[in-house]
Design an enzyme around this catalytic site. Structure first.
Site, mmCIF file in Angstrom:
data_model
loop_
_atom_site.group_PDB
_atom_site.id
_atom_site.type_symbol
_atom_site.label_atom_id
_atom_site.label_comp_id
_atom_site.label_asym_id
_atom_site.label_seq_id
_atom_site.Cartn_x
_atom_site.Cartn_y
_atom_site.Cartn_z
ATOM 1 N N ARG A 48 -47.821 38.653 129.404
ATOM 2 C CA ARG A 48 -47.887 37.469 128.558
ATOM 3 C C ARG A 48 -46.476 37.082 128.138
ATOM 4 O O ARG A 48 -45.520 37.775 128.434
ATOM 5 C CB ARG A 48 -48.752 37.740 127.312
ATOM 6 C CG ARG A 48 -48.460 39.086 126.679
ATOM 7 C CD ARG A 48 -48.825 39.177 125.235
ATOM 8 N NE ARG A 48 -48.011 38.293 124.422
ATOM 9 C CZ ARG A 48 -46.754 38.555 124.063
ATOM 10 N NH1 ARG A 48 -46.148 39.646 124.459
ATOM 11 N NH2 ARG A 48 -46.099 37.694 123.309
ATOM 12 N N GLY A 49 -46.379 35.958 127.413
ATOM 13 C CA GLY A 49 -45.078 35.468 126.985
ATOM 14 C C GLY A 49 -44.564 34.445 127.969
ATOM 15 O O GLY A 49 -44.501 34.705 129.177
ATOM 16 N N ALA A 50 -44.197 33.273 127.471
ATOM 17 C CA ALA A 50 -43.893 32.137 128.346
ATOM 18 C C ALA A 50 -42.888 32.445 129.457
ATOM 19 O O ALA A 50 -43.182 32.229 130.640
ATOM 20 C CB ALA A 50 -43.427 30.947 127.508
ATOM 21 N N ARG A 66 -53.423 30.162 132.649
ATOM 22 C CA ARG A 66 -53.276 29.856 131.219
ATOM 23 C C ARG A 66 -52.647 28.467 131.117
ATOM 24 O O ARG A 66 -51.531 28.261 131.591
ATOM 25 C CB ARG A 66 -52.422 30.900 130.496
ATOM 26 C CG ARG A 66 -53.034 32.286 130.480
ATOM 27 C CD ARG A 66 -52.388 33.170 129.425
ATOM 28 N NE ARG A 66 -52.755 32.760 128.076
ATOM 29 C CZ ARG A 66 -52.165 33.237 126.975
ATOM 30 N NH1 ARG A 66 -51.183 34.111 127.077
ATOM 31 N NH2 ARG A 66 -52.557 32.836 125.780
ATOM 32 N N ASP A 97 -44.272 28.246 123.792
ATOM 33 C CA ASP A 97 -44.967 28.262 125.080
ATOM 34 C C ASP A 97 -44.853 26.933 125.798
ATOM 35 O O ASP A 97 -44.971 26.879 127.021
ATOM 36 C CB ASP A 97 -46.433 28.625 124.870
ATOM 37 C CG ASP A 97 -46.600 30.100 124.533
ATOM 38 O OD1 ASP A 97 -46.860 30.883 125.466
ATOM 39 O OD2 ASP A 97 -46.423 30.465 123.370
ATOM 40 N N LYS A 122 -47.689 30.425 119.453
ATOM 41 C CA LYS A 122 -48.833 31.220 119.019
ATOM 42 C C LYS A 122 -49.395 30.686 117.700
ATOM 43 O O LYS A 122 -48.659 30.362 116.786
ATOM 44 C CB LYS A 122 -48.417 32.678 118.854
ATOM 45 C CG LYS A 122 -49.527 33.618 118.425
ATOM 46 C CD LYS A 122 -50.723 33.581 119.367
ATOM 47 C CE LYS A 122 -50.336 33.949 120.790
ATOM 48 N NZ LYS A 122 -51.488 33.822 121.727
#
Length: 382
Positions: free
Chosen positions: A64-66, A98, A253, A264
């Protein structure tokens, strides 16, 4: 069927386990991910041999994480190409895994374009796969370099806004090496302040409902020897009221053309609190997170996550009977409906500055963001 399996990293120091890496064992190339759903209790790696396995890892937030999603997406295209799977199908599945994080699409499109360009120039499938892998590796290197420059620009901005050091920084979610090819985005700025002795305290929001702050940011802060304190999300207001926050640093993001920031869920309330208490609210993200094709915040698609993430608590590494939906411990009556957006959107007028590898923008305007993106030698949209 997607092939995804795990093995333990118990014999390694945490800093020796990257969030993502490409390996080429005798049985064929694989993408190895540090499973972030198992942290901080245990360091376990997932080994993905095809795009469907990577798509599942993305959707489950194992990766995860842009910025890291962009890198993972690029490697996913390369993995499909190298192993002889349908590259078109893999790219489409990865890009849609996503919807809010624009970096995922950027990475997928970059590797896919390299693959298609190689074929168009008369290359065979092996050469095209090599081109996709080279594009992924280049994106990985660029992100690591961008992380260093974001930290430099961010620390310079902090010192300008808050002369004298002793910074008390509040952060939300996770923005360190677990989301990046380098040391991260917002967390990298706090880490830079720590290394030069100018970080007094890192306030870490737990970040409900999946606790990325408690599980991941605290994990990274602890292993970096930083002075940090964990708080529940709804304690942030009292922290501001007590005068204990000098600046808020978050990642992003997706950043729309007008400077609206999707991050988030829980970020927008912090921006409102920061404005009321006259505290700088700073967003740190690479240029690839800026999406000129998204005109404003209202145009950002906000991912809706499953309700069981709110109605159940899942403890990493602890098997529970739970409910079938999520396998966690129920904390709400059976049948309770839950509102669970993964992100919220902060309007540009509440953002003090956006820091990228190309420098900082303040005040945040459409024109200033466009000029910043134009400085970059890389396109802002794959």
């Amino acid at each position: 069927m997607a092939d995804q399996y795990a093995h333990s990293g118990d014999n390694k120091r945490p800093t020796e386990i990257p969030a993502l890496r490409w390996e080429e064992p005798p049985e064929g190339p694989v993408l190895v991910l540090l499973d972030q759903t198992r942290l901080p209790a245990e360091e376990v790696e997932l080994v993905c041999t095809d795009a469907p396995a990577l798509v599942e890892a993305i959707r489950s937030l194992a990766v995860r994480g842009a910025p890291l999603l962009g890198i993972a997406g690029a490697y996913g295209v390369a993995l499909a190409a190298v192993r002889g799977y349908d590259v078109d199908d893999a790219a489409a599945a990865l890009e849609s895994a996503r919807p809010t994080a624009v970096n995922l699409a950027v990475g997928v499109r970059r590797a896919y374009a390299a693959h298609q360009d190689a074929l168009a120039r008369g290359g065979d499938p092996r050469q095209a796969a090599g081109a996709a892998l080279a594009a992924a590796r280049q994106l990985h290197r660029e992100d690591a370099e961008a992380s260093v420059r974001m930290a430099e620009h961010g620390l310079a901005l902090l010192d300008e806004l808050l002369p004298g050091g002793g910074h008390r920084i509040l952060t939300h979610c996770n923005t360190g090496s677990l989301v990046s090819g380098g040391e991260g985005t917002a967390f990298a700025v706090a880490l830079a302040a720590h290394r030069v002795g100018r970080l007094r305290r890192l306030w870490v929001d737990e970040t409900r409902p999946l606790l990325q702050g408690a599980r991941l940011t605290a994990y990274e802060a602890a292993r970096s020897g930083m002075a940090y304190t964990l708080l529940t999300d709804n304690a942030a207001g009292s922290l501001f009221a007590a005068g204990e926050v000098d600046a808020v640093l978050i990642g992003a993001d997706r950043i729309a053309a007008d400077g609206s920031v999707a991050n988030k869920v829980g970020s927008y309330p912090l921006a409102v609190l920061a404005r009321y208490h006259h505290v700088p609210f700073i967003v740190v993200a690479p240029v690839t997170t800026v999406d000129p094709a998204t005109p404003d915040g209202a145009s950002i698609e906000v991912e809706q996550r499953p309700g069981h993430e709110v109605t159940e608590i899942a403890a990493p590494q602890v098997p529970t009977a739970g409910t079938e939906a999520g396998g966690g411990i129920p904390v709400a009556p059976l049948g309770t409906q839950a509102y669970n957006p993964a992100f919220d959107v902060t309007p540009p007028e509440l953002v003090t500055a956006i820091v990228t590898e190309e420098g900082a923008v303040s005040p945040v305007t459409t024109e200033a963001l466009a000029a910043l993106c134009a400085k970059s030698h890389r396109p802002a949209t794959g």
